[in-house]
Design a protein around this motif. Structure first.
Motif, PDB file in Angstrom:
ATOM      1  N   LYS A  97      48.972  59.836  28.182  1.00  0.00           N
ATOM      2  CA  LYS A  97      48.424  58.830  28.452  1.00  0.00           C
ATOM      3  C   LYS A  97      50.132  57.637  28.630  1.00  0.00           C
ATOM      4  O   LYS A  97      50.857  56.794  28.559  1.00  0.00           O
ATOM      5  CB  LYS A  97      48.055  57.931  27.208  1.00  0.00           C
ATOM      6  N   ALA A  98      51.206  58.327  27.509  1.00  0.00           N
ATOM      7  CA  ALA A  98      52.784  58.151  27.840  1.00  0.00           C
ATOM      8  C   ALA A  98      53.356  58.048  29.116  1.00  0.00           C
ATOM      9  O   ALA A  98      54.288  57.963  29.194  1.00  0.00           O
ATOM     10  CB  ALA A  98      53.380  58.542  26.686  1.00  0.00           C
ATOM     11  N   GLN A  99      52.678  59.060  30.178  1.00  0.00           N
ATOM     12  CA  GLN A  99      53.667  59.403  31.941  1.00  0.00           C
ATOM     13  C   GLN A  99      53.317  58.263  31.906  1.00  0.00           C
ATOM     14  O   GLN A  99      52.751  57.183  32.366  1.00  0.00           O
ATOM     15  CB  GLN A  99      52.981  60.147  31.927  1.00  0.00           C
ATOM     16  N   GLN A 100      54.410  57.241  32.565  1.00  0.00           N
ATOM     17  CA  GLN A 100      54.610  56.558  33.550  1.00  0.00           C
ATOM     18  C   GLN A 100      53.972  56.750  35.191  1.00  0.00           C
ATOM     19  O   GLN A 100      54.051  56.160  35.365  1.00  0.00           O
ATOM     20  CB  GLN A 100      55.853  56.088  33.309  1.00  0.00           C
ATOM     21  N   GLN A 101      54.442  58.340  35.661  1.00  0.00           N
ATOM     22  CA  GLN A 101      53.738  58.454  36.628  1.00  0.00           C
ATOM     23  C   GLN A 101      53.465  59.775  36.396  1.00  0.00           C
ATOM     24  O   GLN A 101      53.398  60.494  35.527  1.00  0.00           O
ATOM     25  CB  GLN A 101      55.236  59.170  37.404  1.00  0.00           C
ATOM     26  N   VAL A 102      51.708  60.248  37.322  1.00  0.00           N
ATOM     27  CA  VAL A 102      51.639  61.565  36.905  1.00  0.00           C
ATOM     28  C   VAL A 102      52.269  62.621  37.282  1.00  0.00           C
ATOM     29  O   VAL A 102      51.974  63.574  38.113  1.00  0.00           O
ATOM     30  CB  VAL A 102      50.427  61.582  38.214  1.00  0.00           C
ATOM     31  N   SER A 103      52.563  63.065  35.900  1.00  0.00           N
ATOM     32  CA  SER A 103      53.448  64.696  36.283  1.00  0.00           C
ATOM     33  C   SER A 103      52.726  65.651  35.693  1.00  0.00           C
ATOM     34  O   SER A 103      52.711  66.530  35.630  1.00  0.00           O
ATOM     35  CB  SER A 103      54.397  64.049  35.600  1.00  0.00           C
ATOM     36  N   VAL A 104      51.703  65.016  34.953  1.00  0.00           N
ATOM     37  CA  VAL A 104      50.688  65.849  33.585  1.00  0.00           C
ATOM     38  C   VAL A 104      49.563  65.481  33.784  1.00  0.00           C
ATOM     39  O   VAL A 104      49.436  64.168  33.071  1.00  0.00           O
ATOM     40  CB  VAL A 104      51.200  66.021  32.296  1.00  0.00           C
ATOM     41  N   VAL A 105      48.044  66.170  34.641  1.00  0.00           N
ATOM     42  CA  VAL A 105      47.228  65.992  34.055  1.00  0.00           C
ATOM     43  C   VAL A 105      46.815  66.883  33.460  1.00  0.00           C
ATOM     44  O   VAL A 105      46.851  67.805  33.371  1.00  0.00           O
ATOM     45  CB  VAL A 105      46.608  66.044  35.864  1.00  0.00           C
ATOM     46  N   LEU A 106      44.813  66.256  32.829  1.00  0.00           N
ATOM     47  CA  LEU A 106      44.108  66.814  32.059  1.00  0.00           C
ATOM     48  C   LEU A 106      43.516  68.154  32.664  1.00  0.00           C
ATOM     49  O   LEU A 106      43.894  68.405  33.664  1.00  0.00           O
ATOM     50  CB  LEU A 106      42.956  66.549  31.510  1.00  0.00           C
ATOM     51  N   PRO A 107      43.315  69.449  31.801  1.00  0.00           N
ATOM     52  CA  PRO A 107      42.744  70.430  32.047  1.00  0.00           C
ATOM     53  C   PRO A 107      41.885  69.868  32.930  1.00  0.00           C
ATOM     54  O   PRO A 107      40.164  68.711  32.975  1.00  0.00           O
ATOM     55  CB  PRO A 107      42.615  71.238  31.012  1.00  0.00           C
ATOM     56  N   LEU A 108      40.724  70.507  33.408  1.00  0.00           N
ATOM     57  CA  LEU A 108      39.693  70.472  34.485  1.00  0.00           C
ATOM     58  C   LEU A 108      38.204  70.185  33.949  1.00  0.00           C
ATOM     59  O   LEU A 108      38.611  71.191  32.527  1.00  0.00           O
ATOM     60  CB  LEU A 108      39.675  71.750  36.103  1.00  0.00           C
ATOM     61  N   PRO A 109      37.188  69.653  33.831  1.00  0.00           N
ATOM     62  CA  PRO A 109      36.352  69.980  33.380  1.00  0.00           C
ATOM     63  C   PRO A 109      35.511  71.789  32.840  1.00  0.00           C
ATOM     64  O   PRO A 109      35.191  71.277  31.915  1.00  0.00           O
ATOM     65  CB  PRO A 109      35.151  69.600  34.491  1.00  0.00           C
ATOM     66  N   HIS A 110      35.776  72.562  33.854  1.00  0.00           N
ATOM     67  CA  HIS A 110      35.095  73.809  33.061  1.00  0.00           C
ATOM     68  C   HIS A 110      36.360  74.584  31.966  1.00  0.00           C
ATOM     69  O   HIS A 110      35.810  75.161  31.016  1.00  0.00           O
ATOM     70  CB  HIS A 110      35.178  74.698  34.850  1.00  0.00           C
TER      71      HIS A 110
END
Length: 511
Positions: A97-110
């Motif tokens: 939530k702190a990132q200003q640009q998408v550099s880290v995304v959450l793990p996939l659903p599985h």
């Protein structure tokens, strides 16, 4: 209201490989941390089992000892999983939530299912931890999925130090007779202390209802739930992404634990400045001339020395006020067990000889939960048997404290710092029992009050697991409240029955 789900936020092509590697690395880190810590706490579980074995005066390593180790280890692993999962959830909440640009995304659903599995395992192990009383399994009693089940079978007895007073009678001529009448000892003081003990059995350091309302206030009223969306903060106005179980768990668990910790801190200051029910109970024992012996394990427990320094507690208001004034002005002896001391609470390690004598007298007690006139015929005889057994137990324990029995004597000492840290006693009470000075009032370990960390962590897991199932914080809060109320009533009901049976106090005087 919960926001509807929608497709996940797209990931730029040049980040897909990096993100995949990072997600695999995070899963590996979680597995490694949980595995290493689980191995470390195995040593702690062995130490707990060894301490329990000594306190139960059990020499052989049998199936019961192995089962006890398994239960201790399950509880310790549950604590490890709670630590790892909360730290992981908080990490993803802050980093994503702190990132200003998408550099880290959450793990996939599985991949998130792997994390959810850890949380469910922690909850399951917490449930098994709550049934760590081997005596419950021996008696085949119903397991209430609660760590404090041992409290429902704790041995407790109120030692009444009051002795009959002599009253000189006068003849018609005004001379004093040589014959002296003994005034009976009132039972009301014992009933009053027993009722106060019954009331503090379910007292907690936090207010459960306030806890739930405060968590829901932040999550729903202040819209903190929006932080659980997959989109970085602030959320996109185009569409609404789905929830992330990891972030949702991290937010809910962190809020719950932080609010609970703040309540505990507030309670500490409140008890110092305003009202402390635990220490007030010790003062009540001294005023009532009643001591309390608590034995959660066979040869280990707690002793509250409540013997009045004034000799008598059955007195009128004027004499009681004078006694309290003398204590305030230090014009009488101190309340401590040893002369010249004021230590009234002790941890006790009993010798097997003393415990055997205690068991022989206790075997004379018969179950009695109601008035004799409402029970089956012949109950009057059992009631008289209980009366004799009660007086025998009271006389025996009082004489032990007064060092009357050389073969069942005791001595008082301080615990070493290492003994306090490890929770084990290095000296074994073979010939004499040992009373350890305990200024921390550790007897609260047989109350809800002494297990707030366990209760708080279980409530956290329960709230989050229910939210995993329904994705609704309000419903999770409602079910958590029902769960808390249910276990509190179970603890109060069966704790009251155990108190009646072990102390022979009439149940009608306990509320």
């Amino acid at each position: 209201m919960d926001a509807p789900s929608s497709p996940n936020v797209s990931v730029p092509p040049d980040l897909k490989t990096t993100v995949k590697d990072e997600q695999m690395y995070e899963a590996h880190v979680i597995d490694t941390a949980a595995g290493v810590l689980a191995g470390v706490v195995a040593l702690l579980s062995v130490l707990k089992t060894a301490s329990w074995q000594r306190r139960m005066a059990s020499a052989a390593i049998d199936l019961r000892i192995v089962w006890t180790f398994v239960l201790f280890y399950a509880g310790d692993v549950a604590n490890v999983l709670v630590l790892v999962t909360v730290a992981t959830g908080l990490y993803w909440l802050t980093i994503h939530k702190a990132q200003q640009q998408v550099s880290v995304v959450l793990p996939l659903p599985h991949q998130e299912k792997h994390f959810v599995t850890y949380v469910i395992c922690a909850f399951a192990l917490k449930v098994s931890q709550w049934t760590d009383d081997p005596r419950a399994s021996e008696a085949k009693a119903v397991q209430f999925l609660h760590k404090l089940t041992v409290q429902l079978s704790v041995d407790v007895f109120f030692i009444d130090w009051e002795r009959p007073r002599t009253t000189a009678s006068r003849t018609a001529a005004g001379t004093t007779q040589q014959k002296r009448d003994l005034s009976p000892v009132s039972i009301w003081r014992t009933y009053f202390v027993a009722n106060e003990w019954n009331e503090i059995q379910t007292v907690r350091k936090i207010r459960p209802t306030f806890q739930i309302m405060a968590v829901l206030f932040f999550l729903e009223a202040l819209d903190f739930w929006k932080l659980t969306l997959r989109a970085p903060w602030p959320p996109s106005k185009v569409g609404t992404p789905s929830y992330s179980p990891i972030v949702r768990y991290g937010l809910a668990s962190t809020l719950w634990l932080c609010i609970g910790l703040l309540q505990v801190i507030f309670t500490v200051f409140y008890e110092i400045c305003v009202d402390d029910k635990i220490r007030q109970f010790v003062d009540l024992c001294s005023i009532s001339n009643i001591s309390v012996l608590l034995l959660p394990q066979r040869c280990f427990g707690y002793y509250i020395h409540g013997r009045s320094v004034h000799g008598h507690a059955d007195t009128n208001m004027e004499e009681m006020n004078n006694n309290l004034r003398r204590e305030a002005e230090s014009l009488c002896a101190q309340r401590g067990l040893l002369p010249g001391t004021d230590t009234q609470t002790f941890q006790v390690a009993l010798s097997t000889r003393l415990r055997s004598q205690y068991d022989r007298i206790r075997e004379s007690f018969t179950a009695r939960y109601g008035p004799a006139r409402l029970t089956v015929p012949g109950s009057a005889g059992r009631w008289e048997q209980n009366i004799r057994a009660y007086h025998a137990m009271n006389h025996f324990l009082a004489s032990v404290v007064d060092h009357v029995h050389p073969d069942m004597d005791y001595y008082v000492r301080d615990k070493l710092a290492l003994e306090r840290v490890m929770g084990v006693e290095f000296l074994e009470p073979i010939d004499r029992s040992i009373f350890y000075n305990d200024g921390a009032h550790s007897f609260s370990d047989v109350l809800f009050y002494g297990h707030e960390s366990t209760l708080l962590s279980f409530d956290t897991l329960f709230f989050c697991v229910v939210d995993f199932a329904c994705q609704n914080f309000v419903l999770a809060g409602l079910l958590t409240y029902i769960q808390q109320t249910m276990f509190q009533k179970i603890r109060a009901f069966f704790g009251r029955k155990n108190l009646v049976y072990k102390t022979q106090v009439d149940a009608r005087f306990l509320k």
